[in-house]
Write an enzyme that holds these catalytic residues in place. Structure first.
Site, PDB file in Angstrom:
ATOM      1  N   THR A  37       3.334  -6.363 -10.403  1.00 41.21           N
ATOM      2  CA  THR A  37       3.493  -7.817 -10.463  1.00 41.21           C
ATOM      3  C   THR A  37       4.633  -8.316  -9.601  1.00 41.21           C
ATOM      4  O   THR A  37       5.538  -7.554  -9.217  1.00 41.21           O
ATOM      5  CB  THR A  37       3.757  -8.253 -11.923  1.00 41.21           C
ATOM      6  OG1 THR A  37       3.720  -9.669 -12.010  1.00 41.21           O
ATOM      7  CG2 THR A  37       5.086  -7.747 -12.421  1.00 41.21           C
ATOM      8  N   LEU A  38       4.564  -9.606  -9.308  1.00 40.71           N
ATOM      9  CA  LEU A  38       5.704 -10.372  -8.790  1.00 40.71           C
ATOM     10  C   LEU A  38       6.239 -11.275  -9.889  1.00 40.71           C
ATOM     11  O   LEU A  38       7.157 -12.051  -9.671  1.00 40.71           O
ATOM     12  CB  LEU A  38       5.259 -11.229  -7.598  1.00 40.71           C
ATOM     13  CG  LEU A  38       4.931 -10.490  -6.304  1.00 40.71           C
ATOM     14  CD1 LEU A  38       4.186 -11.410  -5.344  1.00 40.71           C
ATOM     15  CD2 LEU A  38       6.200  -9.969  -5.654  1.00 40.71           C
ATOM     16  N   ASN A  39       5.652 -11.213 -11.057  1.00 38.99           N
ATOM     17  CA  ASN A  39       5.862 -12.040 -12.247  1.00 38.99           C
ATOM     18  C   ASN A  39       5.000 -13.286 -12.155  1.00 38.99           C
ATOM     19  O   ASN A  39       3.825 -13.239 -12.473  1.00 38.99           O
ATOM     20  CB  ASN A  39       7.323 -12.387 -12.483  1.00 38.99           C
ATOM     21  CG  ASN A  39       7.578 -12.773 -13.933  1.00 38.99           C
ATOM     22  OD1 ASN A  39       6.884 -12.299 -14.829  1.00 38.99           O
ATOM     23  ND2 ASN A  39       8.539 -13.634 -14.183  1.00 38.99           N
ATOM     24  N   ARG A  63       9.769  -0.632 -12.387  1.00 40.61           N
ATOM     25  CA  ARG A  63      10.112  -2.018 -12.695  1.00 40.61           C
ATOM     26  C   ARG A  63      11.331  -2.441 -11.881  1.00 40.61           C
ATOM     27  O   ARG A  63      12.221  -1.633 -11.599  1.00 40.61           O
ATOM     28  CB  ARG A  63      10.429  -2.109 -14.192  1.00 40.61           C
ATOM     29  CG  ARG A  63      10.782  -3.483 -14.726  1.00 40.61           C
ATOM     30  CD  ARG A  63       9.631  -4.413 -14.670  1.00 40.61           C
ATOM     31  NE  ARG A  63       9.793  -5.533 -15.609  1.00 40.61           N
ATOM     32  CZ  ARG A  63       9.221  -6.718 -15.440  1.00 40.61           C
ATOM     33  NH1 ARG A  63       8.476  -6.959 -14.376  1.00 40.61           N
ATOM     34  NH2 ARG A  63       9.369  -7.675 -16.339  1.00 40.61           N
ATOM     35  N   GLY A 107      -1.645 -11.024 -16.862  1.00 42.95           N
ATOM     36  CA  GLY A 107      -1.732 -12.113 -17.831  1.00 42.95           C
ATOM     37  C   GLY A 107      -0.452 -12.431 -18.563  1.00 42.95           C
ATOM     38  O   GLY A 107      -0.490 -13.081 -19.610  1.00 42.95           O
ATOM     39  N   GLY A 108       0.708 -11.956 -18.072  1.00 39.21           N
ATOM     40  CA  GLY A 108       1.956 -12.303 -18.747  1.00 39.21           C
ATOM     41  C   GLY A 108       1.937 -11.839 -20.191  1.00 39.21           C
ATOM     42  O   GLY A 108       1.583 -10.700 -20.507  1.00 39.21           O
ATOM     43  N   SER A 143       9.033  -6.088 -19.895  1.00 41.79           N
ATOM     44  CA  SER A 143       7.721  -6.485 -19.385  1.00 41.79           C
ATOM     45  C   SER A 143       6.681  -6.400 -20.489  1.00 41.79           C
ATOM     46  O   SER A 143       6.852  -5.683 -21.476  1.00 41.79           O
ATOM     47  CB  SER A 143       7.311  -5.554 -18.239  1.00 41.79           C
ATOM     48  OG  SER A 143       5.968  -5.767 -17.862  1.00 41.79           O
ATOM     49  N   SER A 144       5.567  -7.127 -20.290  1.00 44.41           N
ATOM     50  CA  SER A 144       4.418  -7.016 -21.192  1.00 44.41           C
ATOM     51  C   SER A 144       3.305  -6.167 -20.601  1.00 44.41           C
ATOM     52  O   SER A 144       2.261  -5.980 -21.232  1.00 44.41           O
ATOM     53  CB  SER A 144       3.855  -8.412 -21.506  1.00 44.41           C
ATOM     54  OG  SER A 144       4.784  -9.176 -22.231  1.00 44.41           O
ATOM     55  N   THR A 201      -0.039 -11.235 -12.532  1.00 45.09           N
ATOM     56  CA  THR A 201       0.174  -9.808 -12.348  1.00 45.09           C
ATOM     57  C   THR A 201      -1.139  -9.269 -11.825  1.00 45.09           C
ATOM     58  O   THR A 201      -2.099 -10.019 -11.697  1.00 45.09           O
ATOM     59  CB  THR A 201       0.552  -9.197 -13.721  1.00 45.09           C
ATOM     60  OG1 THR A 201       1.687  -9.879 -14.225  1.00 45.09           O
ATOM     61  CG2 THR A 201       0.828  -7.729 -13.668  1.00 45.09           C
TER      62      THR A 201
END
Length: 603
Positions: free
Chosen positions: A431-433, A132, A505-506, A484-485, A413
């Site tokens: 991810t890049l967010n 991360r 999917g955040g 993070s999720s 993501t």
């Protein structure tokens, strides 16, 4: 050369709980061409008829005996398959896929982001790697607030100040160093070739790049990266079939191929990245890059009936949340009630409501805050969280807070799943967010930077771009990882590898993984059916349940509304699952999401 990978027909009679007839089964394997080699790949049929509305599409799963790769883009899936066919293992393929996605899927594939890996080897030993991103050493808790203490809009989302220190390259170096079989140069070569020679855009690729053109021109005014024209300011649009060549990115990948971590964190790429940050007012320095290191963490391993869940610990919130959700659900007869029946949905919504409240209160970077992980997942604690549940009415989210633990101090993501011939399994979410991250492209290096700083709690009680509420545990601090999720997960059944799952999917990642696992375990779906199945999501605040069109029957909607649930039908979709399941005969079913360009490839 014609290579027969599978022969005969393999029957699969699984589906929704209420279906009393078996689905039709195709007895003719499909034939496709992969890098000049024709391969027979059997496709699993998906149930049709009266239950078809339960699924987003009738996309078929893919079966292979020697390995399976499921990713967000058809080209990256072919890259992973080629590595397996060349004698590489699942980690080799994962590294190759990761770098290929940085080329062909700039929406979320990345060099300038980070992620999480869950790995289970063929002997059943599990590992998790946290790569991360981190806040710069110059970050401060109130860096996005004005003098009155109000959040300054967009600073944590767009532009140079939104980026954390990237972890992807170090993470892949660590994974390959520990478990890789092929050479580093071999697993990097496909990405180098794709960047140098270019690739043909899908319709979705072209649409995405056109959509961000305004931000690219605004944030990168003197650059032409990801623009169709080489003239600065030109607004020529991309189309399906156009070739995207990324010369600077190819050079960056070649340097990483030659020097590994040293280039990205201390060499020429580090210099270019730090120079870009200075040019745009960002915080990341050469020292931040030099000091970044991915972290091996102990995986979360928990049981659900005769299954074992192997998943990611913090700084991902996904693993703790998933185990909580599964344990809230376990006492209830979901199989008897049925898929998305009102009682099934009600239990799941109420579990999600409490889990996301706990996420807000307790979870953050374990190197900075004390996280009571064992307590949060303990049956005794979960029973106390459930005492105010009633089938007669919806719980009011305003009355729900994170639980009390004695002694405690207070869809942008991408995911891929890979299993090799020996049964080694990798689940990676990266991810890049936000899509295309901060929209900053590193000059001279050609890759997008993340906007992960928005995943911190910019101000306690203020939602981030995904509507998630955070508090002090996830406050900004120098060198701290943001929560993070992401929920990369591997599932065992009776001690053997069973499923590899995950999605972007955040905030909806956790609930999409949760539903997909239950769709297989409780509702008898195949892996592809579980991915195709329509989904819903609740995250405590805002107090509403969003659902894909068709996910709930009219009767379910009526019963839930009568009990006080606020329901909102989506015009878009939830999840982009890429999963693999081991079938009873030992073959692999690859399942890729029909909601996008996701593709599974097996052999």
């Amino acid at each position: 050369m014609l290579k027969r990978i599978l022969s005969g027909s393999l029957l699969l009679a699984v589906g929704l709980y209420a279906c009393k007839t078996k689905p039709p089964v195709s007895t003719t394997p499909a034939v496709r061409e992969s890098q000049g080699v024709y391969q027979y790949v059997e496709e699993i049929p998906t149930r049709t008829g009266t239950q078809a509305s339960a699924f987003f599409s009738d996309k078929k799963g893919v079966v292979g005996r020697n390995g399976m790769v499921a990713t967000a883009h058809p080209i990256s899936s072919e890259v992973g398959l080629s590595i397996l066919q060349a004698g590489g293992n699942a980690v080799d393929a994962a590294v190759a896929v990761h770098f290929a996605l940085a080329v062909v899927y700039p929406f979320a594939g990345n060099l300038g982001g980070g992620g999480f890996m869950v790995y289970r080897d063929q002997a059943g030993k599990a590992y998790t790697l946290d790569y991360r991103e981190k806040a710069s050493g110059r970050a401060t808790q109130n860096m996005y607030l004005d003098s009155a203490g109000n959040v300054r809009p967009s600073l944590s989302i767009l532009g140079h100040l939104a980026s954390g220190v990237p972890g992807t390259v170090d993470g892949m170096v660590e994974a390959h160093k520990r478990f890789g079989k092929l050479t580093w140069a071999q697993v990097l070569q496909p990405a180098v070739d794709l960047a140098a020679n270019g690739f043909l855009l899908t319709d979705r690729d072209a649409t995405g790049l056109n959509r961000i053109k305004g931000d690219l021109l605004k944030i990168n005014p003197d650059k032409t990266y990801f623009l169709r024209s080489t003239t600065p300011g030109d607004t020529v649009t991309w189309h399906k079939g156009d070739r995207l060549v990324q010369t600077d990115l190819a050079k960056t990948l070649q340097r990483i191929q030659t020097r590994g971590r040293a280039d990205f964190y201390e060499g020429e790429t580090a210099r270019l990245l730090a120079e870009e940050m200075r040019r745009g007012g960002g915080l990341i320095t050469e020292d931040d890059l030099k000091n970044y290191h991915a972290t091996w963490r102990d995986p979360i391993q928990a049981t659900y009936k005769n299954y074992k869940i192997i998943t990611m610990p913090p700084t991902s919130s996904g693993g703790v949340a998933l185990v909580q959700l599964m344990r809230f659900t376990e006492p209830y007869p979901l199989r008897k009630w049925g898929w998305n029946a009102d009682s099934t949905v009600q239990v799941m919504i109420e579990a999600e409501r409490r889990v996301y409240a706990d996420r807000s209160k307790f979870l953050g970077d374990p190197d900075f805050v004390k996280i009571p992980m064992a307590e949060l997942m303990s049956p005794d604690y979960l029973r106390t969280r459930w005492t105010d549940f009633s089938f007669a009415r919806a719980t009011d989210s305003k009355a729900v807070r994170g639980g009390t633990i004695p002694g405690y101090e207070s869809l942008e993501t991408t995911h891929f799943s890979i299993v090799d011939k020996e049964g080694n399994a990798v689940s990676i979410t990266t991810t890049l967010n936000g899509g295309y991250g901060s929209r900053v492209v590193v000059g001279g290096a050609g890759f997008f930077m993340n906007n992960e700083m928005d995943d911190f709690s910019v101000k306690p009680g203020v939602p981030n771009m995904f509507g998630l509420i955070g508090n002090q545990a996830n406050a900004i601090a120098p060198n701290k990882r943001m929560l993070s999720s992401m929920t990369p997960t591997i599932v065992e059944k009776d001690g053997k590898l069973f499923m590899v799952v995950g999605t972007p999917g955040g905030s909806t990642i956790i609930t999409s993984v949760y539903q997909t696992i239950l769709n297989v375990i409780e509702h008898g779906m195949s892996m592809q059916q579980a991915v195709n199945a329509l989904k819903f999501h609740h995250q405590w605040l805002p107090d509403k349940t969003i659902f894909e069109n068709g996910a709930f029957s009219d009767n379910t909607v009526l019963k839930l509304q009568e009990r006080g649930y606020i329901l909102e039908k989506l015009t878009n979709t939830l999840g982009r699952m890429d999963c693999v399941m081991v079938r009873p005969d030992g073959s692999y079913e690859g399942a890729s999401d029909p909601r996008a360009d996701n593709t599974a490839r097996g052999w």
